[in-house]
Motif scaffolding. Structure first.
Motif, short mmCIF file in Angstrom:
data_model
loop_
_atom_site.label_atom_id
_atom_site.label_comp_id
_atom_site.label_asym_id
_atom_site.label_seq_id
_atom_site.Cartn_x
_atom_site.Cartn_y
_atom_site.Cartn_z
N ARG A 1 -19.52 34.25 1.15
CA ARG A 1 -18.72 33.84 2.32
C ARG A 1 -17.99 35.03 2.94
O ARG A 1 -18.02 35.23 4.16
CB ARG A 1 -17.73 32.76 1.92
N ASN A 2 -17.33 35.84 2.10
CA ASN A 2 -16.62 36.99 2.65
C ASN A 2 -17.57 38.03 3.21
O ASN A 2 -17.29 38.66 4.23
CB ASN A 2 -15.72 37.61 1.57
N LEU B 1 -20.49 37.41 4.55
CA LEU B 1 -20.97 36.89 5.84
C LEU B 1 -19.93 37.09 6.94
O LEU B 1 -20.28 37.46 8.07
CB LEU B 1 -21.32 35.41 5.72
N LYS B 2 -18.66 36.87 6.62
CA LYS B 2 -17.61 37.06 7.62
C LYS B 2 -17.60 38.52 8.12
O LYS B 2 -17.51 38.77 9.31
CB LYS B 2 -16.24 36.70 7.02
N ARG B 3 -17.69 39.47 7.18
CA ARG B 3 -17.68 40.88 7.56
C ARG B 3 -18.93 41.24 8.36
O ARG B 3 -18.87 42.01 9.32
CB ARG B 3 -17.58 41.76 6.31
N GLU C 1 -23.33 27.90 5.76
CA GLU C 1 -22.30 28.93 5.65
C GLU C 1 -22.12 29.68 6.97
O GLU C 1 -21.00 30.01 7.37
CB GLU C 1 -22.64 29.91 4.53
N LEU C 2 -23.24 29.96 7.63
CA LEU C 2 -23.16 30.63 8.93
C LEU C 2 -22.47 29.74 9.96
O LEU C 2 -21.68 30.23 10.78
CB LEU C 2 -24.56 31.00 9.42
N TYR D 1 -23.94 41.47 -0.97
CA TYR D 1 -23.33 42.21 0.12
C TYR D 1 -23.49 43.70 -0.10
O TYR D 1 -23.33 44.21 -1.21
CB TYR D 1 -21.85 41.84 0.23
N THR E 1 -18.84 30.03 9.32
CA THR E 1 -18.33 31.34 9.73
C THR E 1 -18.23 31.45 11.25
O THR E 1 -17.25 31.97 11.79
CB THR E 1 -19.23 32.46 9.18
N VAL F 1 -20.92 39.14 10.19
CA VAL F 1 -20.87 38.52 11.51
C VAL F 1 -19.92 39.29 12.41
O VAL F 1 -20.23 39.56 13.59
CB VAL F 1 -20.44 37.04 11.38
N ARG F 2 -18.76 39.67 11.88
CA ARG F 2 -17.79 40.43 12.68
C ARG F 2 -18.40 41.73 13.19
O ARG F 2 -18.22 42.10 14.35
CB ARG F 2 -16.54 40.70 11.84
#
Length: 311
Positions: free
Chosen positions: A296-297, A299-301, A252-253, A214, A256, A303-304
């Protein structure tokens, strides 16, 4: 501390400027960027002195490096596939560009240089995880250009006493990463495809693995390296030993995004490495205080951020 970031309007550079602007020790941030792959809007509202132009322009570099404590050299022409199509352009931007930066640092009185290299230098060497003592077996002109840059940094340390630090970036991802072009990295390409309802293009069978990092973690390491004046002529992996297959990344995507994603498999691309995973021993020894953001975290950030962009 005054710092200059070459390629500072790009994906990693823009994130780094944001990160450094929140650290009071950095009293002046300068950016050199020719905007060939970066975007001036990545610096919008940030406290920077912007020098538009190429790292091959020695006069511009002399102005941008005058009086600074550290240079973070991120300027490059990225992408393995782009280098396969135009190897000379990759060499000029990456190898000659790094040499130009080192010469300017020397003219400035021996300014510290922290530079971005790439995990692609390991290439066809099959050993996993990749540790820094492995023999590089580059498979693309891009990898060769990055390896040349590393060698120049080490040579300038040994010949001129220049304090240097070369980081081998693995698959960095996060906000600001461009998606809308043919050389886009896999995560932004897939997020934008998913948002548009298109299938995710997978080159090969998807079992190839990558060590995704990341961008926020990368910025933490770069900032600490500058603040603590870390230097070594030996390259350092900047990744934390993850090993994720492309098909696992899709899973994972899906988690998410909360939806099932379609895929479209296409042939493997020339120059692509089959498996990549960092040995992070040297990195953790140098920067024990940094804990990486999980895939995972991250990817969340990411994608957001992508889903909040216009268009």
């Amino acid at each position: 501390m005054k710092i200059t970031i070459t390629g500072g309007a790009g994906f990693i550079g823009g994130n780094l400027v944001r990160h450094l602007s929140r650290i009071p020790e950095f009293t002046e941030i300068r950016v050199v960027d020719d905007l060939s792959t970066g975007f001036e809007e990545n610096l919008s509202g940030l406290p920077v002195r912007f020098f538009e132009g190429s790292v091959l322009d020695s006069g511009l570099l002399d102005l941008a490096f005058d009086g600074v404590d550290t240079i973070v050299h991120l300027a490059a022409l990225p992408s393995v596939s782009r280098s396969v199509k135009d190897p000379v352009a990759s060499h000029h931007a990456n190898a000659t560009g790094t040499l130009s930066v080192l010469e300017a640092a020397r003219r400035a009185g021996g300014t510290r240089v922290i530079a971005a290299s790439s995990s692609s230098v390991y290439g066809a060497n099959p050993h996993i995880p990749k540790h820094e003592e492995l023999r590089p077996v580059p498979m693309s002109p891009y990898a060769v250009s990055k390896l040349a840059g590393e060698a120049y940094l080490a040579a300038y340390h040994h010949c001129y006493g220049l304090p240097v630090l070369s980081f081998r970036f693995f698959n960095v991802f996060g906000p600001l990463q461009p998606a809308g072009h043919s050389y886009a990295a896999v995560i932004p390409a897939w997020i934008t495809a998913a948002a548009a309802g298109r299938p995710l293009v997978v080159h090969g069978d998807g079992s190839q693995t990558r060590d995704f990092t990341y961008v926020g973690t990368v910025c933490q390491v770069l900032a600490q390296a500058a603040l603590r004046k870390v230097s070594t002529p030996d390259p350092v992996n900047l990744a934390y030993g993850g090993r994720t297959s492309l098909m696992s990344l899709i899973a994972e995507l899906e988690l998410t995004l909360g939806t099932e994603l379609r895929t479209e498999h296409q042939p493997n691309r020339p120059g692509d490495v089959r498996h990549s995973q960092a040995d992070d021993t040297r990195l953790r020894n140098l920067f024990p205080e940094i804990e990486p953001t999980s895939l995972r975290n991250g990817l969340k950030r990411t994608v957001r951020w992508f889903l909040t962009q216009d268009g």
